[in-house]
Scaffold this motif. Structure first.
Motif, PDB file in Angstrom:
ATOM      1  N   LEU A  89       1.224   0.566  -8.794  1.00 28.09           N
ATOM      2  CA  LEU A  89       0.651  -0.715  -9.207  1.00 28.09           C
ATOM      3  C   LEU A  89       1.706  -1.809  -9.247  1.00 28.09           C
ATOM      4  O   LEU A  89       1.480  -2.930  -8.778  1.00 28.09           O
ATOM      5  CB  LEU A  89      -0.017  -0.592 -10.569  1.00 28.09           C
ATOM      6  N   LYS A  90       2.869  -1.485  -9.799  1.00 31.67           N
ATOM      7  CA  LYS A  90       3.941  -2.482  -9.885  1.00 31.67           C
ATOM      8  C   LYS A  90       4.470  -2.869  -8.513  1.00 31.67           C
ATOM      9  O   LYS A  90       4.964  -3.983  -8.326  1.00 31.67           O
ATOM     10  CB  LYS A  90       5.074  -1.967 -10.770  1.00 31.67           C
ATOM     11  N   ALA A  91       4.348  -1.962  -7.527  1.00 31.02           N
ATOM     12  CA  ALA A  91       4.780  -2.253  -6.154  1.00 31.02           C
ATOM     13  C   ALA A  91       3.640  -2.856  -5.330  1.00 31.02           C
ATOM     14  O   ALA A  91       3.768  -3.005  -4.114  1.00 31.02           O
ATOM     15  CB  ALA A  91       5.298  -0.982  -5.490  1.00 31.02           C
ATOM     16  N   ASN A  92       2.514  -3.189  -5.987  1.00 29.15           N
ATOM     17  CA  ASN A  92       1.374  -3.816  -5.339  1.00 29.15           C
ATOM     18  C   ASN A  92       0.756  -2.911  -4.269  1.00 29.15           C
ATOM     19  O   ASN A  92       0.423  -3.348  -3.180  1.00 29.15           O
ATOM     20  CB  ASN A  92       1.763  -5.174  -4.743  1.00 29.15           C
ATOM     21  N   ARG A  93       0.617  -1.607  -4.616  1.00 23.77           N
ATOM     22  CA  ARG A  93       0.028  -0.644  -3.684  1.00 23.77           C
ATOM     23  C   ARG A  93      -1.162   0.046  -4.332  1.00 23.77           C
ATOM     24  O   ARG A  93      -1.163   0.312  -5.528  1.00 23.77           O
ATOM     25  CB  ARG A  93       1.053   0.427  -3.292  1.00 23.77           C
ATOM     26  N   THR A  94      -2.154   0.361  -3.511  1.00 17.67           N
ATOM     27  CA  THR A  94      -3.269   1.203  -3.930  1.00 17.67           C
ATOM     28  C   THR A  94      -3.386   2.332  -2.924  1.00 17.67           C
ATOM     29  O   THR A  94      -3.085   2.152  -1.745  1.00 17.67           O
ATOM     30  CB  THR A  94      -4.582   0.399  -4.057  1.00 17.67           C
ATOM     31  N   ALA A  95      -3.797   3.499  -3.372  1.00 14.22           N
ATOM     32  CA  ALA A  95      -3.772   4.694  -2.532  1.00 14.22           C
ATOM     33  C   ALA A  95      -5.043   4.886  -1.711  1.00 14.22           C
ATOM     34  O   ALA A  95      -6.149   4.670  -2.204  1.00 14.22           O
ATOM     35  CB  ALA A  95      -3.535   5.926  -3.395  1.00 14.22           C
ATOM     36  N   LYS A  96      -4.842   5.347  -0.461  1.00 17.24           N
ATOM     37  CA  LYS A  96      -5.943   5.774   0.388  1.00 17.24           C
ATOM     38  C   LYS A  96      -6.406   7.144  -0.092  1.00 17.24           C
ATOM     39  O   LYS A  96      -5.639   7.915  -0.657  1.00 17.24           O
ATOM     40  CB  LYS A  96      -5.469   5.915   1.835  1.00 17.24           C
TER      41      LYS A  96
END
Length: 184
Positions: free
Chosen positions: A63-70
């Motif tokens: 979240l802090k790296a601005n990523r969401t998982a596939k």
């Protein structure tokens, strides 16, 4: 012997993020990580908390790296308290799961269940993935560095599916959270 059994039980709980029994839309959730965050308004006043359980590790870092998982499965629970003067800081207690904005003061929660595809889109129908009723019991809530939130839940979703379980979520400061995470 009693001390040994207590020590083993305590060690077994270390790192345990929680568990979910049941399915939503035929999808189960094997919890790998859980986090919680405190929500604040523009003045810095606490207005609620989020608890997120997922089958993917390192939720806070993502979240802090601005990523969401596939291809990820998750359960998101939002809790809030209010009195006649408006929102107040979340705390331990029972939160009634509802599916619309509350019309009175009290402790309320919203919940959603998701399974993302290769484009990070939820594959469970919206009506089936949104909670309709239930109860979330928060037994510990410490929203600060090294803090945690613990509790249990019993939630029924729009399609009639039901999940029960518990959470042992680590605090994640998402004050700098981006609104449009990258799908990775």
């Amino acid at each position: 012997m009693n001390r040994l059994m207590m020590a083993v039980a305590a060690l077994a709980m270390v790192g345990c993020s929680g568990s979910v029994s049941g399915t939503v839309g035929g999808i189960s959730l094997n919890v790998s990580d859980s986090i919680f965050a405190i929500l604040k308004d523009n003045s810095g006043k606490q207005t609620g908390a989020l608890v997120f359980l997922s089958d993917k590790p390192k939720l806070c870092e993502s979240l802090k790296a601005n990523r969401t998982a596939k291809s990820a499965t998750g359960l998101l629970m939002a809790i809030s308290r209010s009195n006649n003067d408006g929102a107040i800081a979340p705390d331990v207690g029972d939160y009634t799961v509802i599916d619309q904005n509350p019309t009175s003061a009290g402790n309320f929660a919203f919940a959603g269940f998701s399974r993302t595809d290769a484009n990070c889109e939820n594959t469970i129908a919206r009506d089936a993935s949104q909670a309709k009723s239930g109860l979330i019991k928060v037994t510990t809530l410490k929203g600060e560095a090294n803090g945690s939130a613990n509790g249990t839940f019993d939630i029924t979703f729009g399609g009639g599916d039901k999940v029960t379980g518990n959470f042992n979520a680590s605090f994640c400061d998402i004050s700098q959270l981006q609104l449009n995470p990258n799908c990775e």
